[in-house]
Scaffold this motif. Sequence first.
Motif, PDB file in Angstrom:
ATOM      1  N   LEU A 270      46.177  39.706  34.576  1.00  0.00           N
ATOM      2  CA  LEU A 270      45.869  39.905  35.997  1.00  0.00           C
ATOM      3  C   LEU A 270      45.533  38.574  36.633  1.00  0.00           C
ATOM      4  O   LEU A 270      45.013  37.675  35.964  1.00  0.00           O
ATOM      5  CB  LEU A 270      44.720  40.899  36.124  1.00  0.00           C
ATOM      6  CG  LEU A 270      45.102  42.265  35.528  1.00  0.00           C
ATOM      7  CD1 LEU A 270      43.917  42.974  34.957  1.00  0.00           C
ATOM      8  CD2 LEU A 270      45.816  43.121  36.550  1.00  0.00           C
ATOM      9  N   PRO A 274      42.017  42.031  40.757  1.00  0.00           N
ATOM     10  CA  PRO A 274      42.819  42.969  39.977  1.00  0.00           C
ATOM     11  C   PRO A 274      43.334  44.121  40.830  1.00  0.00           C
ATOM     12  O   PRO A 274      42.590  44.675  41.650  1.00  0.00           O
ATOM     13  CB  PRO A 274      41.839  43.491  38.921  1.00  0.00           C
ATOM     14  CG  PRO A 274      40.545  42.861  39.181  1.00  0.00           C
ATOM     15  CD  PRO A 274      40.612  42.021  40.399  1.00  0.00           C
ATOM     16  N   GLU A 299      42.178  39.785  31.908  1.00  0.00           N
ATOM     17  CA  GLU A 299      43.262  40.653  31.456  1.00  0.00           C
ATOM     18  C   GLU A 299      42.627  41.895  30.846  1.00  0.00           C
ATOM     19  O   GLU A 299      41.445  41.891  30.487  1.00  0.00           O
ATOM     20  CB  GLU A 299      44.137  39.936  30.418  1.00  0.00           C
ATOM     21  CG  GLU A 299      43.379  39.518  29.172  1.00  0.00           C
ATOM     22  CD  GLU A 299      44.211  38.760  28.137  1.00  0.00           C
ATOM     23  OE1 GLU A 299      45.324  38.301  28.442  1.00  0.00           O
ATOM     24  OE2 GLU A 299      43.721  38.652  26.993  1.00  0.00           O
TER      25      GLU A 299
END
Length: 306
Positions: A270, A274, A299
């Motif tokens: 990401l 996000p 992430e």
Amino acid sequence: MTTKIQSAYLAPEGLSEPLLKEIDGVIVVHDRLILSSKPFVNAHWAQNIWKNPVVVSIDSINDAAKKLKSIQRNWGLYSFALHRRAQLIQGKLNSSKPKPMLFPTPLPSQGTGGSWCLLDENTLLASADCSSPFSNGEPSFIEDKDGPPNRAYLKLYEALALAGKTPVEGEFCIDVGGSPGGWAWAIQKCGAEVLSIDRSPLDEKILNLKGVSFEKRDAFSLLPAEFIEKGQSVDWLFSDVICYPEKLYDWLSIWIDSGICKNFICTIKLKGEPEMAIIKKFAAIPDSKVIHLFHNKNELTFFKLG
Ligand SMILES: C[S@@+](CC[C@H](N)C(=O)[O-])C[C@H]1O[C@@H](n2cnc3c(N)ncnc32)[C@H](O)[C@@H]1O
């Protein structure tokens, strides 16, 4: 505090913002610990979720230890204030200090059980039921400084420890975005065969390991049809490719729909803010979960295990 605390969430370092967006009824934020008046939800960005916290009045360090022990045996402390008092209480609990674990390792022996913190001098918050089996969601593994080419293997160690299983001898795994080879090293160490795919070369030392093969190509050109034609089933599909989540989702959907692969572990990279919509799409895949690992940075990790 008058509002009843019904759940608490520990954010990963530096990632409180996305977690806060997933939680309703926020009462207060203590450093990385978010207290909520609503029952817990499976927040993707939480490093640990305190599912059933209770507020306990204490009048001394001994009293705190006694009350915690009366709930259960193993406790992990999250300390955001009154550190010395909190540590003295923790010291009286005889909770076994988590030791670095050898990989692979079975989960049950690692569980710390519950989490607790001091809210003020005479009040603690304790949750016997937490989402992570690791104290504060932080697994610690015995590291290998010689074998793997980088520390990415620790992320896979954590994912497989949480999966409760690993690739085994006789299984065939695909590892896309595999270079320089930290994950391939860990998969090979489990005894399975691994085909790594990347646009960059695999570390030569990893390429020379028994059971490791490599193809230099675009990960997204690799489709199940190639394996179906060869009559080759795939036991695990791993992805650590740096790409837009949407691209990974579309490609992964082809693999899942094909039915030829049993297990999937993929990082969802990401950038900046996000995008919850795409995270929800991954999480809506049947029998899957999307969580933030201690070894993930910005992430999340997608799991679908057969
Ligand atoms: C985070 S690194 C992977 C680290 C690896 N898991 C390890 O354990 O060493 C991401 C990798 O994705 C690869 N990558 C990015 N886009 C790709 C694509 N379209 N096809 C193949 N590899 C790609 C990069 O070359 C890079 O090696």
